[in-house]
Scaffold this motif. Structure first.
Motif, mmCIF file in Angstrom:
data_model
loop_
_atom_site.group_PDB
_atom_site.id
_atom_site.type_symbol
_atom_site.label_atom_id
_atom_site.label_comp_id
_atom_site.label_asym_id
_atom_site.label_seq_id
_atom_site.Cartn_x
_atom_site.Cartn_y
_atom_site.Cartn_z
ATOM 1 N N MET A 286 0.832 -1.206 0.000
ATOM 2 C CA MET A 286 0.000 0.000 0.000
ATOM 3 C C MET A 286 0.866 1.255 0.000
ATOM 4 O O MET A 286 0.574 2.223 -0.704
ATOM 5 C CB MET A 286 -0.944 0.001 1.203
ATOM 6 C CG MET A 286 -2.114 -0.958 1.071
ATOM 7 S SD MET A 286 -3.349 -0.764 2.383
ATOM 8 C CE MET A 286 -2.453 -1.423 3.791
ATOM 9 N N ALA A 287 1.923 1.245 0.808
ATOM 10 C CA ALA A 287 2.811 2.413 0.863
ATOM 11 C C ALA A 287 3.538 2.613 -0.459
ATOM 12 O O ALA A 287 3.749 3.748 -0.901
ATOM 13 C CB ALA A 287 3.817 2.253 1.998
ATOM 14 N N ASP B 24 4.166 5.707 -5.417
ATOM 15 C CA ASP B 24 4.252 5.712 -6.878
ATOM 16 C C ASP B 24 3.094 6.454 -7.544
ATOM 17 O O ASP B 24 3.070 6.579 -8.770
ATOM 18 C CB ASP B 24 4.308 4.274 -7.405
ATOM 19 C CG ASP B 24 5.594 3.562 -7.015
ATOM 20 O OD1 ASP B 24 6.555 4.241 -6.621
ATOM 21 O OD2 ASP B 24 5.618 2.314 -7.084
ATOM 22 N N SER B 25 2.143 6.963 -6.756
ATOM 23 C CA SER B 25 1.020 7.711 -7.324
ATOM 24 C C SER B 25 1.389 9.138 -7.679
ATOM 25 O O SER B 25 0.574 9.844 -8.281
ATOM 26 C CB SER B 25 -0.163 7.725 -6.333
ATOM 27 O OG SER B 25 -0.704 6.435 -6.173
ATOM 28 N N PHE B 26 2.599 9.557 -7.314
ATOM 29 C CA PHE B 26 3.005 10.944 -7.541
ATOM 30 C C PHE B 26 4.283 10.975 -8.363
ATOM 31 O O PHE B 26 5.137 10.085 -8.266
ATOM 32 C CB PHE B 26 3.181 11.662 -6.202
ATOM 33 C CG PHE B 26 1.896 11.703 -5.408
ATOM 34 C CD1 PHE B 26 0.980 12.725 -5.594
ATOM 35 C CD2 PHE B 26 1.584 10.693 -4.505
ATOM 36 C CE1 PHE B 26 -0.216 12.758 -4.884
ATOM 37 C CE2 PHE B 26 0.391 10.713 -3.792
ATOM 38 C CZ PHE B 26 -0.511 11.745 -3.986
ATOM 39 N N PHE C 31 6.584 6.140 -10.923
ATOM 40 C CA PHE C 31 5.308 6.773 -11.276
ATOM 41 C C PHE C 31 4.915 6.361 -12.693
ATOM 42 O O PHE C 31 5.739 6.397 -13.608
ATOM 43 C CB PHE C 31 5.477 8.286 -11.184
ATOM 44 C CG PHE C 31 4.322 9.090 -11.714
ATOM 45 C CD1 PHE C 31 3.148 9.207 -10.990
ATOM 46 C CD2 PHE C 31 4.421 9.733 -12.938
ATOM 47 C CE1 PHE C 31 2.086 9.960 -11.474
ATOM 48 C CE2 PHE C 31 3.367 10.491 -13.431
ATOM 49 C CZ PHE C 31 2.192 10.605 -12.699
ATOM 50 N N ALA C 32 3.647 5.961 -12.865
ATOM 51 C CA ALA C 32 3.186 5.501 -14.182
ATOM 52 C C ALA C 32 2.333 6.556 -14.876
ATOM 53 O O ALA C 32 2.628 6.978 -15.996
ATOM 54 C CB ALA C 32 2.401 4.193 -14.039
ATOM 55 N N ARG C 33 1.251 6.981 -14.241
ATOM 56 C CA ARG C 33 0.393 8.046 -14.778
ATOM 57 C C ARG C 33 -0.383 8.650 -13.620
ATOM 58 O O ARG C 33 -0.443 8.081 -12.541
ATOM 59 C CB ARG C 33 -0.546 7.528 -15.860
ATOM 60 C CG ARG C 33 -1.409 6.352 -15.472
ATOM 61 C CD ARG C 33 -2.402 5.990 -16.575
ATOM 62 N NE ARG C 33 -1.780 5.854 -17.877
ATOM 63 C CZ ARG C 33 -1.244 4.719 -18.336
ATOM 64 N NH1 ARG C 33 -1.241 3.638 -17.571
ATOM 65 N NH2 ARG C 33 -0.724 4.663 -19.543
ATOM 66 N N HIS C 34 -0.975 9.802 -13.875
ATOM 67 C CA HIS C 34 -1.644 10.511 -12.793
ATOM 68 C C HIS C 34 -2.848 9.722 -12.278
ATOM 69 O O HIS C 34 -3.550 9.056 -13.056
ATOM 70 C CB HIS C 34 -2.098 11.896 -13.270
ATOM 71 C CG HIS C 34 -2.488 12.782 -12.143
ATOM 72 N ND1 HIS C 34 -3.769 12.846 -11.645
ATOM 73 C CD2 HIS C 34 -1.756 13.642 -11.389
ATOM 74 C CE1 HIS C 34 -3.812 13.696 -10.643
ATOM 75 N NE2 HIS C 34 -2.602 14.200 -10.463
#
Length: 708
Positions: free
Chosen positions: A386-387, A392-394, A400-403
């Motif tokens: 989860m962490a 990786d959401s930013f 990071f993959a996409r917004h």
């Protein structure tokens, strides 16, 4: 006469010597505090000769000297820093006082216990003989501010039942490694130290590298060319053979648990050729480089941030690390992220530094039930996942993959719906993290027999994955859009599309980045590739043309739309006034998008992407945009003046005159700015991405927005 003066001096010295040689029933002092770094050579040599075991600080030598001045069974009183109670360099002093003296009372003040000063202070009394009596201790650490220290102390004196007053004896302290004066430790805690295996036997903690010159040897990961980075290496040999120069580097960072703070790179090309050639550098613990580990932030203001680190990292002192066997990794990570580890650490060393020796001394107990251990390990793995997903959401993550608006809003026709989906997901992860952490705490509390002393609850501020935030996330969406405009990202593939090397336009189909890599950021739409126009196009591509105006309205409202503004006006104002400040903050004052700026009037602003810079970029910005803008504004001034001269009157004339005055100020600024740009354009400057942003940005300081 000189003879008389010398005689008086001798008598004074003799009197002083007699006073100092006497034994006293009571000795009380607030001794001077001075570390060895601030001592002169003579004082340092004296302490080394006479008080070698307590030479770390002058106050500790004074404590021993005052004991020498006290009669047997005499009483002593001190006020001094409380570091002597815990840190390893004072272990001999603690053992000496607890073996040959008796602490009768001690008050440990809160860090801000004195008005105007933040210092770790205690005040205590000693009896100068070893007796079996237990001492009284008052712990004021929970009472912030100088105004509370006195009243809460008096309350504890009058009421022995307050929960911050303790009774403890010297023999108890010896049960904890290093003999810290952990007077609040319960019998169950002492028993844990008696029975538990030291963590150092299971997961040896190590202090990492000291480069001696971080500006030279470290970079934030986004500064350098991606192809020069060696991600996911598993050994020094693999790293050496890769030919990469930069490798991930654990350096501590802000309070964060389970995973993250993966921000830095270190120059370890050819097995550290440059660092090894720097005589003052100290690359410790090389045998652990690139191994999976558990890392933590060495210095913290209040909490203990522990993270799982996959293979591929080197590490420094600020990101000291432990290296468990694979089968123990999740269990030890779970323990270190639990409330128990932090409470034990506060007994071993409640200062702001989580030293490897303190980590090594933590007691590890394993449950008798294999099912309990498996459950803890499964919870830990889920927390790490989860962490990692949150980190990786930013776009500050290299994975990071996409917004999130696109990841969780796939198929949504409006940004509001996309945000709601992202918000629901982030909230569910936040609450799941809380449940996991509380269950981990509960299981460890049962294993250690601390049910009556500790609760498993986890407050919001200790959950370090992020909830959705509309304004922050809209700003990050705009940043992602700019990345797509400049070619850093592509809507057609996950992760980085371009971060150095040869630029390949074929990677972009759904939304094609700016061909020349220059985005004008102006107060009106003077150019076809105006940043507001490109952003509107980006929103249309992502969410469709039917909902475009609705989406722009929602974005403008998120940014703080003013009453008189259209949605596009608000977005333009954000790009003009706030975007670059946000970008500099997000990228830790090492921006990858550079803002050309003419000055206070903001007559000319344009963004470029550092990784697409060419030696003719400044010339391109000048000739294609700056000079053209100057020409267009000049033509506009003449057109407006012609309207006035043709007889336009009243309020319209006044407004036109005001607009002309503004445009003329901008023209003046543009002409001055062009002189700077012309000079730099002629220089055809090259940049080297390995040198980092600070070095390269400084070459263009005269024409770029200042980094604040």
């Amino acid at each position: 006469s000189d003879l008389n003066r010398q005689s008086d001096l001798v008598l004074d010295l003799a009197k002083q010597a007699k006073i100092m040689a006497r034994k006293y029933d009571v000795v009380v002092t607030n001794p001077p505090y001075m570390g060895t770094r601030n001592m002169g050579a003579r004082l340092k040599d004296y302490l080394g000769d006479q008080y070698s075991r307590v030479k770390t600080d002058l106050f500790s030598a004074f404590i021993i000297r005052c004991r020498e001045m006290s009669r047997l069974a005499g009483h002593l009183g001190f006020m001094c820093p409380f570091v002597w109670m815990f840190i390893s360099s004072y272990e001999w002093l603690r053992r000496e006082l607890c073996t040959h003296s008796q602490i009768t009372t001690l008050v440990q003040l809160e860090y801000s216990g004195f008005d105007g000063a933040t210092v770790p202070i205690c005040t205590f009394t000693l009896r100068n003989s070893a007796v079996s009596d237990r001492g009284v201790y008052i712990r004021l650490s929970e009472f912030r501010g100088s105004e509370q220290q006195g009243p809460m102390t008096l309350k504890a004196v009058r009421d022995p039942l307050v929960d911050y007053r303790y009774i403890s004896g010297a023999s108890d302290f010896a049960r904890i490694p290093g003999s810290p004066i952990a007077y609040w430790a319960s019998e169950a805690v002492m028993d844990a130290f008696d029975r538990g295996r030291p963590l150092g036997d299971i997961a040896p903690p190590r202090v990492g590298m000291t480069t001696s010159n971080n500006d030279r040897f470290l970079r934030l990961w986004h500064e350098v060319e991606e192809t020069r980075i060696g991600f996911y290496m598993r050994s020094r040999e693999e790293a050496r053979e890769s030919g990469s120069r930069w490798f991930p580097y654990n350096k501590g960072g802000a309070f964060r648990k389970w995973y993250g703070n993966n921000e830095y790179l270190v120059d370890w090309e050819a097995d550290g050729r440059r660092i090894n050639g720097c005589g003052s550098a100290f690359p410790r613990s090389r045998e652990f480089y690139f191994s999976p580990s558990i890392t933590w932030t060495f210095v913290s203001s209040s909490r203990f941030g522990v993270r799982s680190s996959p293979p591929g990292f080197l590490f420094d002192v600020g990101g000291s690390s432990a290296f468990p066997a694979e089968e123990d990794n999740f269990y030890i990570t779970a323990f270190l992220c639990s409330k128990l580890a932090f409470e034990f650490l506060k007994m071993l060393n409640p200062t702001l530094n989580f030293q490897v020796g303190n980590i090594a001394d933590l007691p590890i107990l394993f449950p008798s039930s294999p099912a309990v251990r498996s459950r803890i390990e499964a919870l830990a793995q889920e927390c790490i996942d989860m962490a990692r997903r949150d980190w990786d959401s930013f776009e500050t993550s290299w994975d990071f993959a996409r917004h999130p608006f696109l990841t969780y809003g796939e198929g949504a026709s409006t940004i509001e719906v996309a945000f709601d989906r992202w918000s629901d997901f982030a909230e569910s992860q936040f609450q799941q993290m809380r449940r996991n952490e509380e269950e981990i705490n509960r299981l460890f509390i049962e294993i250690y027999g601390l049910e009556h002393e500790m609760s498993p609850e986890v407050p919001d501020e200790d959950i370090t994955i992020q909830r959705a935030d509309r304004e922050r996330d809209v700003r990050s969406f705009i940043s992602y859009a700019v990345g797509c405009m400049l070619g850093r990202y592509s809507l057609d593939e996950a992760g980085l599309a371009y971060a150095g090397g040869e630029f390949d336009i074929s990677k972009y189909h759904s939304f094609v980045p700016d061909r020349d890599g220059v985005l004008p950021v102006l107060d009106d739409e003077y150019f076809k590739d105006d940043i507001v126009g490109r952003f509107v196009e980006f929103v249309k591509v992502c969410f469709g043309p039917a909902s475009l105006e609705e989406n722009l309205e929602w974005i403008a409202a998120s940014l703080g739309r003013r009453e008189e503004e259209t949605s596009r006006d608000t977005i333009r104002r954000y790009f003009l006034d706030e975007f670059y400040r946000d970008h500099v903050r997000t990228y830790r004052k090492r921006p990858i998008y550079w803002m050309f700026s003419s000055g206070r009037q903001k007559a000319f602003q344009a963004l470029i992407y550092m990784h697409r810079y060419q030696s003719d970029t400044v010339a391109l910005v000048r000739t294609k945009y700056l000079l053209e803008l100057e020409s267009r504004i000049d033509a506009r001034v003449k057109s407006l003046q012609k309207s006035i001269d043709s007889g336009m009157a009243g309020a319209s004339k006044a407004q036109l005159s005001k607009t002309i005055a503004k445009l003329e100020r901008q023209l003046a600024e543009l002409r001055d700015y062009d002189e700077e740009m012309h000079s730099l354009a002629d220089d055809m400057l090259e940049i080297d991405l390995d040198d980092g942003v600070a070095e390269n940005y400084s070459k263009f300081a005269a024409v770029l927005e200042a980094i604040r």
